[in-house]
Enzyme design. Structure first.
Site, PDB file in Angstrom:
ATOM      1  N   LYS A 107       0.839  -1.193   0.000  1.00  0.00           N
ATOM      2  CA  LYS A 107       0.000   0.000   0.000  1.00  0.00           C
ATOM      3  C   LYS A 107       0.879   1.249   0.000  1.00  0.00           C
ATOM      4  CE  LYS A 107      -3.938  -2.045   2.430  1.00  0.00           C
ATOM      5  NZ  LYS A 107      -4.958  -1.843   1.404  1.00  0.00           N
ATOM      6  N   ARG A 147     -10.708 -11.332  -0.736  1.00  0.00           N
ATOM      7  CA  ARG A 147     -11.574 -12.197  -1.541  1.00  0.00           C
ATOM      8  C   ARG A 147     -11.026 -13.619  -1.643  1.00  0.00           C
ATOM      9  NH1 ARG A 147     -11.119  -8.196  -6.501  1.00  0.00           N
ATOM     10  NH2 ARG A 147     -11.247  -6.848  -4.670  1.00  0.00           N
TER      11      ARG A 147
END
Length: 486
Positions: free
Chosen positions: A268, A342
């Site tokens: 990130k 996910r």
């Protein structure tokens, strides 16, 4: 020390020893014929505050000294009379705001909520609990306030608080505590340990934990890959509750429990890593909901599947270009290690439907930042393969105050975003402008779409952690939804 919350049976019990009392009611209740439930001087001051305090669109708080020993201070939280059709009729968010804004001090205090409709009780009590969080690490903090709550009807009579309402409030605060706890304190091992402590206290609950490389033996390569290079290994914690009477449906609650998300090797950017301790909000929500339902004798057979990992950076980290075969048997080419949640959920929902035989699968996750663009900070996004289930969770959200709004379920439009030349799919979309949150949900469902299970996905990234503080969002939503399932 945190604020402790309990329930007073009567007005005298609430007033005894209370230095401050907060009264919360809608403006039209306060301007009507208000029952006399406070000592006469305080009752007169309450009427004066009600005349001078305008609620605005989201509620307002005012206060005064009473000149009495109990209560010394009187505060009034005024709610707007109405909300939009996308709001909860209880105006739960306004309740949360006025309670959070009221300074109850550090000693004993009371909160009186006046409810014209007893159906607003769950949402109102949960909003009060949400406004007074458990976690604090501030130095020199004194002991927290002891706050008692009492709900009154318009005639001034106490409204009984059912056990499921009380346990929902406490479970919501614990879920928020998990989200607020620093990630080094609440690593995968510690989060699982805390979950086990909560679950073992509930009768008729059986536990199983799959840890580290044992995940691969169970076909759970997504959870394993995401967490394999962290100091504490990844794991799946499974709890199963069987009702004494039997019958009911088989329902699974699956949660994304990323205790910290660096983004992995798709690191990130600066600033985006802050607050990523909140990436376990989905797992905290389903854990809380399971505890509420099982402890209050839910009629359904329940399974809890916590998919827990830290998405860390290290020599053993999974990489872009890796290919994973998940529990469903489908292969996934990794094109973004920061689309890790996910992968956990794909393993989790597949395991719930296939290994546990769930007829209905709910999954909850702080899955996409795009959810906040789609539905904001107060409405979670839901995606379901069943219209009736979708309508049930929307109605449950309005009732309990955990608001949701549906996104499209359209596999034929979204599968193309995950095309891979060498695997069944990639894990991140090609076009981030094409319903990104709905696409992420579609990726999860793709791993159980060959089962007969009904499915509902809840992306609660915004509501779970809206302003650098956990809310416990999802506990009330999921428990109320499951209670409504026939």
């Amino acid at each position: 020390m945190p604020t402790t919350l309990s329930f007073a049976p009567t007005i005298p019990a609430l007033l005894h020893g209370s230095r401050a009392v907060l009264v919360v009611a809608a403006a039209n209740v306060l301007t009507g014929e208000l029952p006399a439930f406070l000592p006469a001087p305080a009752q007169a001051l309450l009427a004066e505050l009600a005349r001078d305090t305008k609620p605005g669109e989201l509620g307002a708080v005012s206060g005064t000294l009473t000149g009495l020993p109990e209560p010394r201070r009187l505060l009034l939280g005024v709610l707007p009379d109405h909300g939009s059709r996308y709001n909860s009729p209880s105006r739960a968010e306004s309740v949360r705001r006025v309670v959070a804004a009221a300074d109850l001090g550090g000693s004993k205090a009371g909160i009186i909520v006046i409810l014209p409709d007893p159906a607003h009780l769950l949402a109102t009590i949960n909003a009060v609990g949400r406004a007074l969080p458990l976690y604090s690490s501030k130095s020199g903090a004194t002991s927290g306030a002891e706050v008692q709550i009492l709900a009154l009807d318009p005639a001034g009579q106490p409204i009984p608080v059912p056990p499921e309402v009380e346990s929902t409030m406490h479970a919501t605060r614990i879920a928020a505590l998990h989200v607020d706890t620093p990630p080094t304190e609440l690593n995968p091992e510690e989060f699982a340990a805390r979950a086990r402590e909560l679950l073992t206290a509930i009768p008729r609950v059986e536990l199983r934990e799959i840890v580290g490389d044992a995940l691969l033996q169970e076909g759970l390569a997504g959870i394993h890959a995401v967490g394999r290079c962290a100091v504490k290994p990844p794991r799946m914690l499974i709890a199963q509750y069987t009702p004494a009477a039997g019958g009911g449906r088989s329902i699974a609650l699956v949660g994304k429990g990323i205790t910290y998300d660096t983004g992995g090797l798709s690191l990130k950017i600066s600033g985006a890593m802050n607050t990523m301790k909140g990436d376990l909000g989905g797992a905290a929500a389903v854990l809380g909901a399971f505890c509420v339902l099982a402890a209050n004798h839910c009629k359904h057979k329940l399974s809890l599947v916590l998919c827990i990992a830290e998405n860390a950076v290290g020599p053993g980290a999974y990489k872009p270009d890796d290919i994973l075969r998940l529990h469903s048997g489908k292969t996934v080419e990794i094109n973004n290690t920061d689309a890790e949640g996910r992968l956990l959920l794909a393993d989790g929902v597949s395991y719930a439907a296939r290994a546990l035989g769930a007829e209905i699968v709910f999954d909850a996750a702080t899955l996409t930042g795009a959810q906040m663009i789609s539905t904001g900070l107060l409405h979670a996004a839901v995606v379901s393969n069943d219209e009736s289930l979708e309508q049930t969770i929307i109605a449950a959200g309005k009732h309990c105050g955990d608001l949701v709004h549906p996104l499209p379920f359209a596999p034929e439009f979204y599968k193309q975003e995950f095309e891979s030349n060498i695997a069944d799919m990639v894990n991140s979309v090609k076009n981030r402008m094409n319903a990104q949150s709905a696409c992420a949900a579609q990726f999860v469902y793709w791993h159980m779409d060959d089962t007969k299970a009904l499915w509902c996905h809840i992306d609660l990234a915004g509501p779970s952690f809206p302003k650098n503080r956990g809310t416990g969002f999802g506990v009330a939503l999921l428990s109320e939804t499951v209670r409504r399932i026939a």
